[in-house]
Write an enzyme that holds these catalytic residues in place. Structure first.
Site, PDB file in Angstrom:
ATOM      1  CG  ASN A 211      -9.919  -8.258   4.383  1.00 26.68           C
ATOM      2  OD1 ASN A 211      -9.618  -7.371   5.132  1.00 26.68           O
ATOM      3  ND2 ASN A 211      -9.316  -9.009   3.834  1.00 26.68           N
ATOM      4  CE  LYS A 290     -23.837 -15.438  20.632  1.00 26.34           C
ATOM      5  NZ  LYS A 290     -25.283 -15.055  21.088  1.00 26.34           N
ATOM      6  N   PRO A 308      -1.216 -17.669   5.424  1.00 28.04           N
ATOM      7  CG  PRO A 308      -2.254 -19.712   4.461  1.00 28.04           C
ATOM      8  CD  PRO A 308      -2.196 -19.038   5.567  1.00 28.04           C
ATOM      9  CG  PHE A 328      -6.530  -7.574  -8.472  1.00 25.74           C
ATOM     10  CD1 PHE A 328      -6.302  -8.731  -9.225  1.00 25.74           C
ATOM     11  CD2 PHE A 328      -7.355  -6.683  -8.150  1.00 25.74           C
ATOM     12  CE1 PHE A 328      -6.834  -8.343 -10.450  1.00 25.74           C
ATOM     13  CE2 PHE A 328      -7.972  -6.360  -9.736  1.00 25.74           C
ATOM     14  CZ  PHE A 328      -7.863  -7.217 -10.980  1.00 25.74           C
ATOM     15  CE  LYS A 346       1.114 -10.399  -1.110  1.00 25.77           C
ATOM     16  NZ  LYS A 346       0.040 -10.939  -0.687  1.00 25.77           N
TER      17      LYS A 346
HETATM   18  N1  CTP Z   1      -2.746 -12.265  -1.090  1.00 25.57           N
HETATM   19  C1  CTP Z   1      -2.528 -13.851  -1.485  1.00 25.57           C
HETATM   20  N2  CTP Z   1      -2.505 -14.459   0.110  1.00 25.57           N
HETATM   21  C2  CTP Z   1      -2.896 -13.319   1.520  1.00 25.57           C
HETATM   22  C3  CTP Z   1      -3.017 -12.443   0.950  1.00 25.57           C
HETATM   23  C4  CTP Z   1      -2.969 -11.115  -0.250  1.00 25.57           C
HETATM   24  O1  CTP Z   1      -3.267 -14.668  -1.808  1.00 25.57           O
HETATM   25  N3  CTP Z   1      -2.652 -13.974   2.933  1.00 25.57           N
HETATM   26  C5  CTP Z   1      -3.184 -11.698  -2.460  1.00 25.57           C
HETATM   27  C6  CTP Z   1      -4.632 -11.037  -2.576  1.00 25.57           C
HETATM   28  O2  CTP Z   1      -5.367 -11.514  -3.301  1.00 25.57           O
HETATM   29  C7  CTP Z   1      -4.383  -9.656  -3.845  1.00 25.57           C
HETATM   30  C8  CTP Z   1      -1.965  -9.680  -3.456  1.00 25.57           C
HETATM   31  O3  CTP Z   1      -2.258 -10.875  -2.790  1.00 25.57           O
HETATM   32  O4  CTP Z   1      -3.549 -11.140  -4.894  1.00 25.57           O
HETATM   33  C9  CTP Z   1      -1.948  -8.702  -2.917  1.00 25.57           C
HETATM   34  O5  CTP Z   1      -2.904  -8.437  -1.437  1.00 25.57           O
HETATM   35  P1  CTP Z   1      -2.367  -7.489   0.078  1.00 25.57           P
HETATM   36  O6  CTP Z   1      -3.761  -7.605   1.146  1.00 25.57           O
HETATM   37  O7  CTP Z   1      -3.411  -6.097  -0.978  1.00 25.57           O
HETATM   38  O8  CTP Z   1      -1.737  -7.313   0.132  1.00 25.57           O
HETATM   39  P2  CTP Z   1      -0.835  -7.957   1.460  1.00 25.57           P
HETATM   40  O9  CTP Z   1       0.467  -8.534   1.172  1.00 25.57           O
HETATM   41  O10 CTP Z   1      -2.163  -8.350   2.225  1.00 25.57           O
HETATM   42  O11 CTP Z   1      -0.063  -7.077   1.837  1.00 25.57           O
HETATM   43  P3  CTP Z   1      -0.508  -5.378   2.939  1.00 25.57           P
HETATM   44  O12 CTP Z   1      -1.948  -5.823   3.512  1.00 25.57           O
HETATM   45  O13 CTP Z   1       0.570  -5.380   4.066  1.00 25.57           O
HETATM   46  O14 CTP Z   1      -0.874  -4.144   1.666  1.00 25.57           O
END
Ligand code: CTP
Length: 398
Positions: A211, A290, A308, A328, A346
């Site tokens: 990301n 690779k 997860p 976040f 969440k």
């Molecule tokens: N998060 C997490 N574990 C994951 C995905 C997200 O702990 N596998 C946490 C992030 O650190 C953040 C929050 O969940 O605090 C929201 O993350 P985000 O990527 O915005 O949300 P997603 O659940 O992935 O939803 P979407 O991609 O549909 O926006």
């Protein structure tokens, strides 16, 4: 943002080779808005000249108890009266002993005894045997009991060639301690776990799916939590940032690795702040070697499975093991709608939203805070300032 804006500090130097580090410290602290009056003992002047500190601080340096530049000859009284703190760096073995005794036989020691309620911070600097000596340890214990704030010493190579405890903290570490000193200790005694940065999912040993995340926000929160008095554990994906002073950092790569590390630590924490940009899927058919291009130039067929959800899993821990959870949400559109839904999905009491296109890799951010009573918009500000505001805000829920 200047972390020491409007602060007036008396910098005291005593005899020790670490005096050279104090010149660099003064410059860096001035960058943060502090003004300095420098006081040097006779011993300090054996290592570095008053001229150096006069040039750096832009003010006369004080060396003499019997200095008739002050109209009533009472520099030892006036200097500390409207100062925010006295910082002695380096603080020598001898000066620490004199402080512990309450001696007042030169300008700096007299100033310390006459300081009233002006805080006193000392950064010891000495050989490891001098630091370990029972008399020094007794004096340090006495100074702490008297309310003196002792920072360091650090450990490592010493000017004498020996290795051990006693070297003065580095200039940036002293600066971090000084900034922390002035912050409200709203998280004193609390253990705070923070994830930060991106995760990286291997495709093969060379390539990853990741990301876009610089880690700046998570690291700023870790720094602010330390400054607020917390014990801070930072679980970080790959970023190019130094661990904030005073925090414990563990590196991870994949989301599953971050999940295992966090689930191991979380039951012993008071607060979990999930700032990491976690990859949603991992590659189930990642190659051990690779992946080479073939004659037909076919792109490899990758297969994915969901990672997860770290935050949701921590938020679902039994109450006795569950830290206060903060999520976040970086969204590109419909921030309020998505963030409110995400907080409920969440199962977290507090969620911090921002617009990804504004916050990503930037030094500033504008946060929107969601809890059960609704949402509030904070001003656009530096990530450091936003982190401090967030930490103070979180403390109110505990
Ligand atoms: N998060 C997490 N574990 C994951 C995905 C997200 O702990 N596998 C946490 C992030 O650190 C953040 C929050 O969940 O605090 C929201 O993350 P985000 O990527 O915005 O949300 P997603 O659940 O992935 O939803 P979407 O991609 O549909 O926006």
């Amino acid at each position: 943002m200047q972390a020491l804006a409007n602060k007036r500090i008396i910098l005291g130097l005593t005899g020790g080779i670490a005096c050279y580090k104090s010149a660099e410290f003064l410059r860096r602290a001035q960058d943060q808005g502090a003004t300095f009056d420098v006081v040097m003992t006779a011993g300090a002047q054996q290592f570095i000249t008053p001229m150096t500190f006069q040039a750096l601080s832009g003010r006369p340096v004080h060396t003499d108890l019997w200095d008739n530049r002050s109209a009533d000859n009472m520099a030892h009284i006036h200097l500390s009266r409207d100062a925010d703190a006295i910082l002695i760096a380096p603080a020598s073995t001898n000066f620490i002993a004199r402080l512990a005794q309450g001696l007042a036989d030169d300008l700096l020691s007299t100033l310390c005894v006459a300081r009233g309620d002006c805080p006193l911070i000392i950064a010891p600097a000495m050989n490891k045997e001098m630091w370990a000596h029972p008399a020094t340890q007794r004096n340090i214990a006495q100074l702490k009991a008297d309310g003196v704030h002792v920072i360091g010493p650090g450990s490592g190579d010493q000017a004498c060639g020996e290795i051990g405890d006693g070297r003065m903290l580095e200039p940036m570490q002293i600066l971090a301690e000084l900034i922390a000193f002035f912050q409200p200790k709203s998280l004193a005694g609390k253990r705070v776990l923070i994830t930060a940065g991106p995760t990286a999912e291997p495709i093969d040993p060379i390539r990853t799916i990741t990301n876009r995340s610089s880690g700046k926000m998570g690291y700023a929160i870790a720094e602010a939590a330390y400054q607020a008095g917390a014990e801070v554990h930072l679980v970080s994906g790959p970023v190019r940032l130094e661990a904030p002073y005073g925090t414990k950092r563990q590196w991870v790569q994949s989301a599953r690795e971050m999940h295992a590390t966090v689930m191991n630590l979380a039951p012993n924490m008071d607060v979990f702040i999930s700032v990491a940009a976690v990859a949603d899927w991992y590659v189930t058919n990642a190659s051990q070697h690779k992946i080479k291009k073939n004659a037909e130039q076919n792109a490899p067929m990758l297969e994915f499975a969901p990672n997860p959800d770290i935050l949701a899993d921590v938020a679902a821990l039994p109450q006795a093991q569950r830290p206060f959870c903060v999520g976040f949400a970086a969204e590109t559109e419909k921030l309020i709608e998505h963030a409110q839904a995400k907080r409920l999905r969440k199962g977290v009491p507090l969620l911090v939203g921002n617009l990804a296109q504004q916050a990503m890799d930037a030094d500033d951010t504008q946060l929107m805070i969601f809890d059960e009573s609704g949402h509030q918009q904070w001003p656009a500000q530096s990530k450091q300032k936003a982190a401090q505001q967030l930490v103070q805000h979180i403390a109110r829920y505990l």
